[in-house]
Design an enzyme around this catalytic site. Structure first.
Site, PDB file in Angstrom:
ATOM      1  N   ASN A 110      -4.438   1.757 -19.422  1.00  0.00           N
ATOM      2  CA  ASN A 110      -3.865   0.679 -18.613  1.00  0.00           C
ATOM      3  C   ASN A 110      -2.750   1.305 -17.778  1.00  0.00           C
ATOM      4  OD1 ASN A 110      -2.631  -1.531 -17.561  1.00  0.00           O
ATOM      5  ND2 ASN A 110      -2.270  -2.575 -19.507  1.00  0.00           N
TER       6      ASN A 110
ATOM      7  N   ARG B 177      -8.399  -0.570 -17.467  1.00  0.00           N
ATOM      8  CA  ARG B 177      -8.047  -1.920 -17.028  1.00  0.00           C
ATOM      9  C   ARG B 177      -7.739  -1.870 -15.525  1.00  0.00           C
ATOM     10  NH1 ARG B 177      -2.343  -4.800 -17.123  1.00  0.00           N
ATOM     11  NH2 ARG B 177      -3.042  -6.793 -16.340  1.00  0.00           N
TER      12      ARG B 177
ATOM     13  N   HIS C  66      -5.413 -12.208 -16.105  1.00  0.00           N
ATOM     14  CA  HIS C  66      -5.503 -12.276 -17.582  1.00  0.00           C
ATOM     15  C   HIS C  66      -6.935 -12.604 -18.025  1.00  0.00           C
ATOM     16  CE1 HIS C  66      -1.039 -13.717 -17.567  1.00  0.00           C
ATOM     17  NE2 HIS C  66      -1.064 -12.423 -17.879  1.00  0.00           N
TER      18      HIS C  66
ATOM     19  N   ARG D  18       8.803 -15.204 -13.067  1.00  0.00           N
ATOM     20  CA  ARG D  18       8.057 -15.751 -11.924  1.00  0.00           C
ATOM     21  C   ARG D  18       8.225 -17.262 -11.868  1.00  0.00           C
ATOM     22  NH1 ARG D  18       3.023 -12.702 -13.697  1.00  0.00           N
ATOM     23  NH2 ARG D  18       3.260 -10.635 -12.773  1.00  0.00           N
TER      24      ARG D  18
ATOM     25  N   GLU E 102      -6.450  -7.445 -25.657  1.00  0.00           N
ATOM     26  CA  GLU E 102      -7.089  -7.026 -24.413  1.00  0.00           C
ATOM     27  C   GLU E 102      -7.681  -5.624 -24.527  1.00  0.00           C
ATOM     28  OE1 GLU E 102      -3.428  -8.641 -22.653  1.00  0.00           O
ATOM     29  OE2 GLU E 102      -4.636  -9.027 -20.882  1.00  0.00           O
TER      30      GLU E 102
END
Ligand code: ADP
Length: 404
Positions: free
Chosen positions: A7, A92, A181, A242, A386
């Protein structure tokens, strides 16, 4: 098969070696401050080794990958004798645009495809590509697979993914909602079905991935039909830093008043907003609850606003699917933070949901049903994974290619 999962961020690289025969993590770690100075943290999980952090110059991603490969093959701390024991690498990739609707074996065309959609994720996709190219240079004969954060959401219908904008912007620039996601939403929606002894095709599921970055998705009979993030991960829920949904007019208003550019305002919406802004500086939910417990009004408001937004999205997705069978909570907050989950439940009574409060309070990081047997909707906490999902997709594609 042993699979290396990579990743790659712009200045960091996370990795895991996973044995897909039993899903166990053999080793994991992180390269940080790539191109600045550098440090690698490595842990041999198989032999219960502790985390070892070594500061060393990491000038680029190729050097980072070579340090990772050295660490996993090291005669003392490594988990494989040679790289031949790594059957494949899973990468990823943040944005697959409309081109990549599922995970795919990496070849020259795929690399070009990832490059072509890089405009949509200018900070992430180039870093992801650097990781692929560095791995390719160092392990030229090992098959590699790209797993996209966006691909699970590609089943959304146009009424969910199109913005009501002049369509020339979609036609020229592919401006639409993509969602992120996806690896987590797919993994959790399927794993929860099997945890409940059901098939994904028989369930309407809402997955709440609540971490520092957060999104909700509506998964109807195994397919994503809507999700809260959009063209970029900025849309939707209030997150750590965010803003989530705001009136787009806010952007030009702040830009004019503060004499800054639109992209500087977007940076503020991404990095200086969310619960951190509402609370006056706290983005970690443990800190927010400590402050709330001390009577801090801003932290109280931040948590209330955060939960209210999650509840509104859940309500929207119940409407989108005309019902819901399962609501699943996952990621750092969803898995661990019973008090934040409880803030959300207070809005869900109209669905006939009843929560076992003791079960909720006792569930931290494990899979558990936290609704009562009488509840009309089953509410579940389920840990996302993940890396394992990436390893499973990688295995399936590599084995499929071998058979053909
Ligand atoms: P990301 O992958 O987006 O960085 P994570 O899924 O790792 O996010 O979630 C990180 C967040 O989870 C932290 O910011 C923290 O707010 C929250 N978190 C983690 N553990 C706990 C806990 N035990 N209690 C409350 N919140 C937690």
């Amino acid at each position: 098969m042993n699979i290396l999962v990579i990743n790659c961020g712009s200045s960091s690289l996370k990795f895991q070696v996973i044995d897909t025969d039993n899903g166990s993590v053999l080793a994991k770690g992180l390269c940080e401050r790539i191109g600045i100075d550098g440090a690698i943290t490595y842990q041999n999980v198989r032999d219960h080794g502790g985390k070892i952090k070594t500061k060393t110059q990491i000038e680029d991603h190729k050097k980072a990958i070579s340090l990772v490969l050295d660490a996993i093959t090291d005669p003392q701390g490594g988990v494989v004798k040679t790289l031949a024991e790594i059957g494949a690498v899973g990468h990823r990739i943040v944005h697959g645009g409309e081109k990549f609707t599922e995970s795919t074996l990496i070849d020259d065309d795929v690399i070009q495809g990832i490059r072509e959609v890089s405009d949509l994720a200018p900070l992430h996709n180039p870093a992801n590509l650097t990781g692929i190219l560095a791995c390719r240079a160092l392990m030229p004969n090992t098959p590699m697979v790209a797993v996209f954060d966006t691909s699970f959401h590609q089943t959304m219908p146009p009424k969910a993914y199109l913005y009501a904008l002049p369509q020339k912007y979609y036609e020229k620039y592919r401006i639409r909602r993509y969602g992120f996601h996806g690896t987590s939403h797919k993994y959790v929606s399927r794993a929860v079905a099997s945890f409940l002894g059901k098939k994904p095709e028989d369930l309407k599921t809402i997955v709440c991935h609540l971490g520092n970055g957060a999104s909700v998705s509506a998964v109807e009979y195994g397919k994503c039909i809507d999700t809260s993030m959009g063209l970029t991960p900025l849309e939707g829920l209030i997150m750590g830093t965010r803003s989530g949904d705001v009136d787009p007019a806010v952007v030009s208003y702040i830009a004019d008043k503060e004499n800054i550019t639109a992209s500087e305002v977007i940076d503020i919406l991404n990095k200086e907003s969310g619960v951190e802004a509402l609370s006056g500086g706290l983005s970690d939910f443990r800190d927010l609850w400590d402050a709330r417990d001390r009577g801090d009004e801003k932290a109280t408001l931040a948590l209330d606003a955060w939960a209210y937004r999650v509840a509104k999205y859940i309500g929207a997705y119940v409407a989108a699917m005309n019902g819901v069978d399962v609501i699943a909570f996952t990621a750092g907050i969803g898995e661990n933070d019973d008090k934040s989950r409880a803030l959300i439940y207070q809005y869900l009574g109209y669905l006939g949901i009843t929560i076992d409060d003791a079960k909720n309070a006792a569930t931290h990081g494990d899979a558990a049903i936290i609704s009562t047997p009488e509840s009309k909707v089953t509410v579940v906490v389920y840990p996302t994974n993940e890396e394992l999902a990436i390893a499973q997709d990688t295995l399936a594609l590599v084995e499929g290619a071998r058979k053909n």
